[in-house]
Design a protein around this motif. Structure first.
Motif, PDB file in Angstrom:
ATOM      1  N   VAL A  82      10.865  10.972  29.333  1.00 30.83           N
ATOM      2  CA  VAL A  82      10.512  11.848  28.218  1.00 30.83           C
ATOM      3  C   VAL A  82       9.002  12.057  28.196  1.00 30.83           C
ATOM      4  O   VAL A  82       8.232  11.266  28.753  1.00 30.83           O
ATOM      5  CB  VAL A  82      10.987  11.281  26.861  1.00 30.83           C
ATOM      6  N   LEU A  83       8.600  13.148  27.548  1.00 30.88           N
ATOM      7  CA  LEU A  83       7.179  13.402  27.326  1.00 30.88           C
ATOM      8  C   LEU A  83       7.006  14.289  26.112  1.00 30.88           C
ATOM      9  O   LEU A  83       7.934  14.979  25.682  1.00 30.88           O
ATOM     10  CB  LEU A  83       6.511  14.024  28.559  1.00 30.88           C
ATOM     11  N   SER A  84       5.825  14.224  25.543  1.00 32.97           N
ATOM     12  CA  SER A  84       5.432  15.094  24.442  1.00 32.97           C
ATOM     13  C   SER A  84       4.489  16.132  25.036  1.00 32.97           C
ATOM     14  O   SER A  84       3.342  15.836  25.339  1.00 32.97           O
ATOM     15  CB  SER A  84       4.721  14.282  23.352  1.00 32.97           C
ATOM     16  N   ALA A  85       5.006  17.352  25.220  1.00 32.93           N
ATOM     17  CA  ALA A  85       4.264  18.403  25.918  1.00 32.93           C
ATOM     18  C   ALA A  85       3.523  19.293  24.927  1.00 32.93           C
ATOM     19  O   ALA A  85       4.041  19.582  23.846  1.00 32.93           O
ATOM     20  CB  ALA A  85       5.220  19.264  26.732  1.00 32.93           C
ATOM     21  N   HIS A 126       3.047  20.863  19.853  1.00 34.48           N
ATOM     22  CA  HIS A 126       3.713  20.037  20.871  1.00 34.48           C
ATOM     23  C   HIS A 126       5.220  20.200  20.768  1.00 34.48           C
ATOM     24  O   HIS A 126       5.736  20.631  19.735  1.00 34.48           O
ATOM     25  CB  HIS A 126       3.368  18.555  20.675  1.00 34.48           C
ATOM     26  N   ILE A 127       5.905  19.813  21.817  1.00 35.67           N
ATOM     27  CA  ILE A 127       7.356  19.769  21.839  1.00 35.67           C
ATOM     28  C   ILE A 127       7.781  18.573  22.711  1.00 35.67           C
ATOM     29  O   ILE A 127       7.177  18.337  23.757  1.00 35.67           O
ATOM     30  CB  ILE A 127       7.964  21.094  22.345  1.00 35.67           C
ATOM     31  N   ASP A 128       8.767  17.841  22.234  1.00 36.81           N
ATOM     32  CA  ASP A 128       9.283  16.722  23.036  1.00 36.81           C
ATOM     33  C   ASP A 128      10.237  17.268  24.077  1.00 36.81           C
ATOM     34  O   ASP A 128      11.038  18.166  23.802  1.00 36.81           O
ATOM     35  CB  ASP A 128      10.014  15.713  22.141  1.00 36.81           C
ATOM     36  N   MET A 129      10.128  16.713  25.298  1.00 35.94           N
ATOM     37  CA  MET A 129      10.961  17.166  26.405  1.00 35.94           C
ATOM     38  C   MET A 129      11.522  15.957  27.143  1.00 35.94           C
ATOM     39  O   MET A 129      10.925  14.866  27.112  1.00 35.94           O
ATOM     40  CB  MET A 129      10.149  18.053  27.359  1.00 35.94           C
ATOM     41  N   ARG A 130      12.643  16.181  27.821  1.00 32.54           N
ATOM     42  CA  ARG A 130      13.350  15.084  28.501  1.00 32.54           C
ATOM     43  C   ARG A 130      13.819  15.548  29.877  1.00 32.54           C
ATOM     44  O   ARG A 130      14.324  16.663  30.017  1.00 32.54           O
ATOM     45  CB  ARG A 130      14.547  14.667  27.656  1.00 32.54           C
ATOM     46  N   LEU A 131      13.652  14.693  30.849  1.00 32.28           N
ATOM     47  CA  LEU A 131      14.162  14.923  32.196  1.00 32.28           C
ATOM     48  C   LEU A 131      15.343  13.976  32.402  1.00 32.28           C
ATOM     49  O   LEU A 131      15.160  12.770  32.503  1.00 32.28           O
ATOM     50  CB  LEU A 131      13.078  14.649  33.237  1.00 32.28           C
ATOM     51  N   LEU A 139       2.645  24.541  27.451  1.00 35.65           N
ATOM     52  CA  LEU A 139       2.949  24.065  28.805  1.00 35.65           C
ATOM     53  C   LEU A 139       4.441  23.799  29.009  1.00 35.65           C
ATOM     54  O   LEU A 139       4.832  23.233  30.032  1.00 35.65           O
ATOM     55  CB  LEU A 139       2.147  22.793  29.103  1.00 35.65           C
ATOM     56  N   GLN A 140       5.263  24.243  28.069  1.00 36.26           N
ATOM     57  CA  GLN A 140       6.700  24.001  28.153  1.00 36.26           C
ATOM     58  C   GLN A 140       7.278  24.542  29.455  1.00 36.26           C
ATOM     59  O   GLN A 140       8.059  23.866  30.120  1.00 36.26           O
ATOM     60  CB  GLN A 140       7.403  24.622  26.954  1.00 36.26           C
ATOM     61  N   ARG A 141       6.884  25.719  29.871  1.00 37.45           N
ATOM     62  CA  ARG A 141       7.412  26.320  31.108  1.00 37.45           C
ATOM     63  C   ARG A 141       6.980  25.495  32.332  1.00 37.45           C
ATOM     64  O   ARG A 141       7.751  25.319  33.268  1.00 37.45           O
ATOM     65  CB  ARG A 141       6.927  27.761  31.242  1.00 37.45           C
ATOM     66  N   PHE A 142       5.737  25.003  32.312  1.00 35.98           N
ATOM     67  CA  PHE A 142       5.248  24.167  33.409  1.00 35.98           C
ATOM     68  C   PHE A 142       6.156  22.952  33.581  1.00 35.98           C
ATOM     69  O   PHE A 142       6.633  22.654  34.683  1.00 35.98           O
ATOM     70  CB  PHE A 142       3.800  23.744  33.143  1.00 35.98           C
ATOM     71  N   TYR A 143       6.411  22.216  32.490  1.00 36.09           N
ATOM     72  CA  TYR A 143       7.247  21.023  32.560  1.00 36.09           C
ATOM     73  C   TYR A 143       8.700  21.363  32.873  1.00 36.09           C
ATOM     74  O   TYR A 143       9.383  20.603  33.554  1.00 36.09           O
ATOM     75  CB  TYR A 143       7.128  20.210  31.276  1.00 36.09           C
ATOM     76  N   ALA A 144       9.177  22.507  32.400  1.00 33.75           N
ATOM     77  CA  ALA A 144      10.539  22.944  32.714  1.00 33.75           C
ATOM     78  C   ALA A 144      10.711  23.113  34.221  1.00 33.75           C
ATOM     79  O   ALA A 144      11.803  22.891  34.753  1.00 33.75           O
ATOM     80  CB  ALA A 144      10.860  24.240  31.983  1.00 33.75           C
ATOM     81  N   GLY A 145       9.635  23.462  34.916  1.00 31.81           N
ATOM     82  CA  GLY A 145       9.686  23.598  36.366  1.00 31.81           C
ATOM     83  C   GLY A 145       9.995  22.294  37.084  1.00 31.81           C
ATOM     84  O   GLY A 145      10.396  22.295  38.253  1.00 31.81           O
ATOM     85  N   SER A 156      13.241  18.700  20.951  1.00 33.11           N
ATOM     86  CA  SER A 156      12.760  18.746  19.572  1.00 33.11           C
ATOM     87  C   SER A 156      12.305  20.163  19.264  1.00 33.11           C
ATOM     88  O   SER A 156      12.190  21.003  20.159  1.00 33.11           O
ATOM     89  CB  SER A 156      11.589  17.772  19.363  1.00 33.11           C
ATOM     90  N   ASP A 157      12.029  20.393  18.008  1.00 40.62           N
ATOM     91  CA  ASP A 157      11.359  21.624  17.608  1.00 40.62           C
ATOM     92  C   ASP A 157       9.880  21.445  17.884  1.00 40.62           C
ATOM     93  O   ASP A 157       9.392  20.317  18.105  1.00 40.62           O
ATOM     94  CB  ASP A 157      11.580  21.896  16.116  1.00 40.62           C
ATOM     95  N   VAL A 158       9.121  22.519  17.846  1.00 47.40           N
ATOM     96  CA  VAL A 158       7.669  22.446  17.999  1.00 47.40           C
ATOM     97  C   VAL A 158       7.085  21.772  16.753  1.00 47.40           C
ATOM     98  O   VAL A 158       7.533  22.016  15.631  1.00 47.40           O
ATOM     99  CB  VAL A 158       7.078  23.860  18.193  1.00 47.40           C
ATOM    100  N   TYR A 159       6.125  20.882  16.964  1.00 49.43           N
ATOM    101  CA  TYR A 159       5.472  20.176  15.861  1.00 49.43           C
ATOM    102  C   TYR A 159       3.980  20.093  16.135  1.00 49.43           C
ATOM    103  O   TYR A 159       3.526  20.291  17.259  1.00 49.43           O
ATOM    104  CB  TYR A 159       6.081  18.777  15.672  1.00 49.43           C
ATOM    105  N   ASP A 160       3.216  19.799  15.098  1.00 48.27           N
ATOM    106  CA  ASP A 160       1.767  19.698  15.208  1.00 48.27           C
ATOM    107  C   ASP A 160       1.359  18.256  15.474  1.00 48.27           C
ATOM    108  O   ASP A 160       1.822  17.339  14.803  1.00 48.27           O
ATOM    109  CB  ASP A 160       1.099  20.174  13.911  1.00 48.27           C
ATOM    110  N   GLU A 161       0.535  18.078  16.496  1.00 46.44           N
ATOM    111  CA  GLU A 161      -0.059  16.772  16.769  1.00 46.44           C
ATOM    112  C   GLU A 161      -1.539  16.989  17.022  1.00 46.44           C
ATOM    113  O   GLU A 161      -1.915  17.669  17.984  1.00 46.44           O
ATOM    114  CB  GLU A 161       0.605  16.109  17.978  1.00 46.44           C
TER     115      GLU A 161
END
Length: 153
Positions: A117-120, A147-152, A124-130, A137-142
């Protein structure tokens, strides 16, 4: 694309100058460039794996921190990739691609069979999707940055 030399080590394996390079680059990118004022040495570095990409001169050009499951608390059930960055002077040369490929490979080596997992940063969501990461998650402010949480899987 300039190839980097990769090292993935625990904090205890790093020399004082190597640790200084990491902390200085993280401060340059996150605190100065992105203007996020926070305590970067957060205690997690002590148990994390530090992935460093060095150029031929031995200069730190790319970095990511790999956190074992549970390090951030019981809610963190999967290993996490964080503090992902490339040095400003090294951008646009493919180091980000190399860094994420290496980070995923190291995560798979260290924790076989587990998702990563990562907090992107949301832009950069498309970069990590690659690399196969999907939003969880939904987009949130950090620190003032979306940011958005993503999982591989």
């Amino acid at each position: 694309m300039a190839e980097l030399t990769w090292h993935c080590e625990r904090l205890t394996a790093l020399s004082a100058p190597q640790l200084y390079q990491i902390l200085a680059l993280r401060a340059r990118v996150f605190v100065l460039e992105q203007q996020c004022v926070y305590l970067d040495p957060d205690g997690l570095d002590l148990q994390a794996w530090h992935l460093r990409g060095l150029n031929e001169a031995g200069e730190l050009q790319a970095y990511a921190r790999l956190l074992p499951p549970g390090l951030k608390g019981p809610e963190q059930t999967e290993p996490a990739i964080g503090r992902v960055l490339t040095a400003p002077e090294a951008r646009g040369q493919g180091q980000g691609q190399q860094l994420m490929s290496q980070a995923v490979a190291e995560g798979r080596r260290l924790w076989p069979g587990l998702a990563l997992v990562l907090s992107a940063q949301a832009h950069l969501q498309r970069f990590y999707a690659g690399f196969g990461f999907v939003p969880i998650s939904d987009v949130y402010d950090e620190d003032g940055i979306a940011h958005i949480d993503m999982r591989l899987p």
